[in-house]
Design an enzyme around this catalytic site. Structure first.
Site: not given
Length: 582
Positions: A501, A18
């Site tokens: 995403t 991330g």
């Protein structure tokens, strides 16, 4: 330009899930292509979103990126690589060995370990064999989250040690069968990784304490492997000199504090900083803003759009608490805040009088760092792979080893030295922890998506392995999949961020779970600036960007949905976690 400045042929982006490895590797590749270079971007992430960021459908062969002359990309698909690897190992014996023997071989190649070996096999062809990428000036590897990457990088030495110490002939663990002839290629791969004239490893981090701590761990572990040609990229730095907005001030101060407390050896690395971009990093236009952030349009509005917002977490926790026992699993893409959500739910359940165990299967193990306070009724545990392997090995040798002759014992010990043993040992511990949900609550902060699914899919492969070495199966393992599929016992929470995403990745995860017979209990959208109350113009622009993703989850994807705002107080310790459950 804010991007990493490097001229080596191979660039290797790694970091905590991330932190923006894919967007940063893509922006770097685009910048090199626009400078006239031929560039190939390769993803080795089992949960790759390279297609989405570049706006092109990718396969396992280089595909040109429309609108970006000179730029190509490919995905190493671990499942496809495993299928090809398995067929390569089994095909020569079809028509020669009996059908039962062929079936046994195929079963030995069906486990999660084969997927990992096969992915590394593909990775090594691209890195270890220059001819495979001769058409390109630069090859950029967008790697999997840190723990998985390090496992891939250490596989060559692990397999080499395993093969060289073999005393019982060919191992009965199928995945090892094709490795001996690959030793030279694997050695070339590791040599190229550690060659500073050819390769640069970019450690990607957010300006956050946990991400920087992970980057330091990666730096040290890579250095131990002889890979010292590293640099640091700080991605998404939000900085304001002074502001009356509480959220903007907290976000900026939190970043300053994290960078000021950066581990000293990490701070010594060459570094670059990419500023906070409010509109996301999907598509070539967004990537070009990463290359030239000074071209971004000025932000003027300090108000948020109006849209109905889902409720907070309190209602979901009340429903779960009403059952009196069971398992809560937070799942999702790396970096979406699974650890904080799991810890907050565990604290809330304990404060409601429940007996709660908070545990993790995440190799990065951030739970203990997130929960630094004590709550009556709450205990924090971790599934430690090293300990589980040691315990499992001792148990197998005690049960099966005593009845074997010297040759049989040597073969058993050989199998147990295989890295595949870790998958089996961790799976046992995972099943054992889930079983504790019969007598209280177990909250599992799980590994990133790909690894979690591998664990869930490992039941049959585990069964075959354990029957071979031990001859029995713990009841906790036998009951695991039925428990995970029982919505009255297991509550799966898909955690995401209000961004393109993470939401698309979570949608794929929901499909994978459905195929495994598991229905998510709810979705949790974490760290919403739209819900934070900020009036900072840049953060308001980001809040506006969140709307379609919140609507997609709340209206189309989730049976139940909770929305958590970005909080000025960091979700660390009991004081920081309690406000998350409102």
């Amino acid at each position: 330009m804010a991007l990493p400045n490097t001229n080596t042929r191979y660039l290797f982006f790694t970091g905590k899930g991330g932190v923006g490895k894919t967007s940063l590797s893509c922006a770097t590749g685009l910048a090199l292509a626009e400078a006239g270079r031929q560039v190939l971007i390769v993803s080795t992430d089992p949960a790759s979103n390279l297609d989405e960021v570049l706006g092109v459908t990718l396969g396992q062969a280089p595909t040109a990126v429309p609108g970006a002359p000179g730029l190509s990309a490919l995905n190493i698909d671990p499942e496809a690589a495993a299928h090809a690897y398995r067929e390569r190992m089994v095909a020569p014996y079809r028509g020669i060995l009996p059908a039962a023997a062929i079936q046994s071989m195929e079963e030995q190649f069906s486990g999660a370990c084969t997927v990992e070996i096969a992915a590394f096999d593909e990775f090594s062809k691209l890195l270890g064999d220059p001819a495979a990428t001769a058409a390109f000036d630069h090859v950029i590897f967008d790697t999997a989250p840190t723990g998985h990457t390090l496992r891939l990088l250490t596989l060559p030495s692990a397999w080499d040690e395993f093969i060289s110490s073999s005393t019982g002939g060919a191992s009965c663990l199928g995945p090892l069968a094709g490795l001996e002839k690959q030793k030279a290629l694997y050695a070339a791969s590791v040599a190229r990784l550690s060659n500073s004239a050819e390769t640069t490893v970019i450690l990607v981090s957010r300006p956050e304490t946990s991400a920087l701590r992970e980057a330091e761990r990666t730096r040290g572990e890579l250095a131990e492997l002889g890979i010292c040609n590293q640099m640091l990229a700080i991605n998404g730095l939000f900085a304001v000199a002074q502001s009356k907005d509480r959220i903007a001030t907290a976000m900026s101060q939190r970043a300053r504090d994290a960078l000021a407390g950066m581990p000293s050896k990490l701070a010594e690395l060459p570094a670059c900083t990419i500023p906070f971009l409010p509109r996301g990093t999907v598509g070539l236009e967004a990537l070009r803003l990463m290359i030239h952030p000074e071209t971004a349009s000025p932000t003027l509005s300090n108000s948020m759009p109006s849209t109905p917002l889902p409720p907070g977490l309190a209602g979901l926790v009340d429903e779960i608490a009403g059952a009196g026992h069971g398992v809560v699993m937070t799942m999702g893409k790396g970096g979406v805040g699974k650890t904080s959500v799991a810890a907050a739910i565990a604290v809330a359940l304990a404060r409601r009088g429940g007996k709660v165990v908070l545990s993790t299967t995440d190799p990065a193990a951030h739970v203990a760092a997130t929960l630094d306070g004590a709550v009556p009724g709450l205990s924090v545990t971790r599934i430690d792979p090293r300990k589980e392997v040691a315990d499992y090995t001792a148990e197998v040798l005690a049960k099966a080893g005593k009845s074997l002759d010297a040759g049989g014992l040597a073969m058993l010990e050989e199998d147990l030295r295989s890295p595949c043993t870790e998958e089996i040992a961790v799976f046992r511990a995972f099943a054992r922890t889930v079983e504790e949900g019969r007598d209280g609550f177990v909250v599992l902060d799980t590994a990133p998506t790909g690894h979690t699914i591998l664990l869930l899919d490992a039941a049959e492969a585990y069964h075959r392995e354990v029957m071979r070495t031990q001859g029995d199966m713990p009841e906790s393992v036998r009951q695991l999949l039925p428990r995970l599929r029982d919505p009255a016992f297991t509550h799966v929470l898909i955690v995401t961020l209000p961004e393109a995403t993470p939401v698309h990745e979570a949608e794929r995860l929901q499909g994978d779970l459905a195929r495994a017979g598991i229905t998510p209990y709810a979705w949790v959208i974490n760290q919403s600036l739209l819900a934070s109350g900020t009036t900072d113009p840049l953060l308001c622009q980001r809040g506006s960007y969140e709307v379609p993703f919140i609507r997609r989850v709340a209206d189309d994807l989730a049976r139940r949905c909770a929305l958590l705002p970005w909080l000025a107080e960091a979700p660390v310790g009991v004081a920081g976690l309690v406000p998350m459950v409102r």
